[in-house]
Design an enzyme around this catalytic site. Structure first.
Site, PDB file in Angstrom:
ATOM      1  N   ALA A  93      33.633  45.215  44.827  1.00  0.00           N
ATOM      2  CA  ALA A  93      34.301  44.625  43.655  1.00  0.00           C
ATOM      3  C   ALA A  93      33.588  43.323  43.303  1.00  0.00           C
ATOM      4  CB  ALA A  93      35.777  44.379  43.930  1.00  0.00           C
ATOM      5  N   PHE A  94      33.811  42.836  42.083  1.00  0.00           N
ATOM      6  CA  PHE A  94      33.021  41.694  41.617  1.00  0.00           C
ATOM      7  C   PHE A  94      33.298  40.429  42.423  1.00  0.00           C
ATOM      8  CE2 PHE A  94      35.430  38.434  39.360  1.00  0.00           C
ATOM      9  CZ  PHE A  94      36.697  38.992  39.335  1.00  0.00           C
ATOM     10  N   LYS A  95      34.392  40.408  43.183  1.00  0.00           N
ATOM     11  CA  LYS A  95      34.716  39.202  43.952  1.00  0.00           C
ATOM     12  C   LYS A  95      33.642  38.857  44.974  1.00  0.00           C
ATOM     13  CE  LYS A  95      39.580  39.316  42.959  1.00  0.00           C
ATOM     14  NZ  LYS A  95      39.637  40.529  42.089  1.00  0.00           N
ATOM     15  N   ASP A  96      32.835  39.859  45.381  1.00  0.00           N
ATOM     16  CA  ASP A  96      31.729  39.577  46.298  1.00  0.00           C
ATOM     17  C   ASP A  96      30.731  38.584  45.699  1.00  0.00           C
ATOM     18  OD1 ASP A  96      32.503  41.347  48.391  1.00  0.00           O
ATOM     19  OD2 ASP A  96      31.596  43.046  47.340  1.00  0.00           O
ATOM     20  N   MET A 137      32.338  35.264  46.502  1.00  0.00           N
ATOM     21  CA  MET A 137      32.683  35.062  47.918  1.00  0.00           C
ATOM     22  C   MET A 137      31.451  34.978  48.810  1.00  0.00           C
ATOM     23  SD  MET A 137      35.855  34.684  48.692  1.00  0.00           S
ATOM     24  CE  MET A 137      37.516  35.056  48.101  1.00  0.00           C
TER      25      MET A 137
END
Ligand SMILES: *Cc1c(COP(=O)(O)O)cnc(C)c1O
Length: 456
Positions: free
Chosen positions: A107-110, A113
């Site tokens: 997901a784009f949160k990587d 993060m």
């Protein structure tokens, strides 16, 4: 060197390094840069990691050495499986997908993060301190955080998820990570119960100081900053048609990063804020007012949100950087559950902001249509974005932020296409891996005792 100021105007300005570790400002506001750099000189032929270091450098200059920052960017984006990190692909109807989901947890949160984990470790090492990150997750944030902070030297991480209320892929992405500094707690309660426990831990000053409590939630400025990069990246490939960027939204962090990129000079004409049935942001951009309702489950669960925390950063801008006015407006929103912008400010906002809401039925139809027309499988969040973008004229260059890999949401994909998408190679054995988690009752003292013991 840029310093950072709170959207509520009641906290001292801080450096990037302090903002990174602080998260929320003491006055309850969110940090924003006190001045804005321009990015007109960034060379768009650079590989992604080097491009990222260039774009972000003005925001971090003064807090970290250039070489160390370049290395952190190289390491963070070296974990992505696509050669160019964030590929842009074109659908049959001309809509372009900015594929943000090739990181370790799909997901784009990587994107943010992976950078944050390394920035935290670097800064904590410099200061000779350790922190314990505690967070609550309903799915994607937890796995991205765990993957980013596993095996970091100066950080322990404890993630709470609601027991038996996340999808199996999401749970396994968190619980199959075998690292000494990672702990997973399944709380016998809902996501809101998990969040309440985390809030109560932060409010317990003694506990907070004892364990060095820290957060990496989406209001952290460094997360927004990391996301600014791919708007420049996609913008640099734009033609000379006006650019419309559609972003499937929950907490408004991703689309606000786009706004920052535009302020820095990225060639973006308008933003389409795409929501599912939880359409409070659609109401806000269409009318200038919003009323809090109940959260309803949808096929795009990472966007099942009523109060979008990062919207405050845009409201700060709309209200002319007046912290006092933001403070009043947010207080009113909390107490009356309704708020409206001053009428004279609404038309200006609407020149570059549109709100669109998409039903579950349209989400499935869009997944089917794209599968038939382009042979591509979308995840349901990206499908909300594509459905909203299709409402814009095709005389514009329409970009959609593709926020998750379809394999992360196999049930919705099966409903739309009749078959379940395979996991990519690095996760192919996810269902065979051992899980590590502890089930605890919905009780603050019990979870606090667990966190104290979990530290390495
Ligand atoms: C978190 C998430 C979103 C929403 O992002 P915000 O920054 O909260 O707006 C959208 N899609 C997916 C897949 C997500 O994980």
């Amino acid at each position: 060197m840029i310093s950072y100021t709170s959207t509520r105007g009641g906290s001292p300005e801080l450096s990037f390094a302090d903002v990174l570790l602080t998260g929320l400002a003491p006055d309850g506001g969110l940090y924003v840069p006190a001045e804005w750099p321009t990015s007109t000189s960034v060379d768009s032929s650079l590989p992604y990691a080097a491009f990222a270091a260039e774009v972000m450098w003005p925001f971090v200059d003064g807090s970290i050495e250039r070489k160390a920052f370049e290395q952190i960017c190289a390491d963070a984006y070296g974990t992505f499986s696509a050669d160019d990190v964030i590929p842009v692909t074109t659908l049959a109807d001309g809509i372009e997908l900015v594929e943000l989901f090739h990181g370790p947890t799909l997901a784009f949160k990587d994107v943010a993060m992976q950078l944050l984990g390394r920035l935290f470790d670097h800064e904590l090492g410099k200061r000779g301190t350790r922190v314990t990150i505690v967070g609550a997750t309903s799915g994607d944030t937890g796995s991205a955080a765990i993957e980013a902070f596993r095996d970091r030297e100066n950080v322990d991480i404890v993630i709470l998820h609601p027991h038996e209320r996340t999808s199996e892929v999401q749970r396994r992405q968190m619980t199959t990570v075998a690292a000494a500094n990672v702990s997973n707690v399944a709380v016998e309660g809902t996501f809101d119960d998990c969040q309440d426990i985390v809030k109560a831990m932060f409010a317990d000053v003694q506990f907070r100081d004892d364990v060095g409590l820290a957060a990496v939630n989406s209001i952290n400025w460094a997360r927004v900053m990391a996301q600014v990069v791919y708007y420049h990246w996609a913008g640099a490939k734009a033609s000379d048609r006006p650019v419309s960027v559609t972003v499937p939204t929950g907490n408004f962090g991703n689309v606000f990063a786009g706004r920052v990129a535009k302020r820095m000079g990225a060639p973006i004409g308008e933003f389409v804020v795409a929501s599912n049935r939880n359409a409070i942001l659609t109401q806000f951009f269409q009318t200038g007012a919003m009323t809090i309702g109940g959260v309803e489950p949808s096929l795009s669960p990472s966007m099942d949100i009523q109060v979008s925390s990062n919207l405050e950063r845009l409201i700060f801008e709309i209200l002319g950087n007046d912290g006092k006015a933001v403070d009043d407006l947010m207080a009113k929103f909390r107490s009356e559950r309704h708020v409206s912008l001053p009428a004279e400010l609404i038309p200006r906002m609407q020149e570059s902001w549109l709100g669109e809401s998409v039903t579950d039925a349209e989400t499935i139809e869009t997944m089917q249509m794209v599968h038939e027309e382009s042979g591509m499988i979308l995840d349901p969040h990206t499908a909300v974005g594509v459905a909203a973008a299709r409402r814009r004229p095709d005389s514009m260059q329409r970009l959609v932020m593709a926020t998750a890999h379809p394999a992360k949401f196999p049930d919705a994909v099966e409903q739309a296409t009749g078959s379940r998408p395979p996991l990519p190679a690095h996760l192919a054995d996810l269902y065979e891996r051992d899980e590590h988690y502890t089930v605890l009752p919905d009780d603050l003292a019990t979870v606090q005792a667990f966190v104290r013991d979990a530290r390495t």
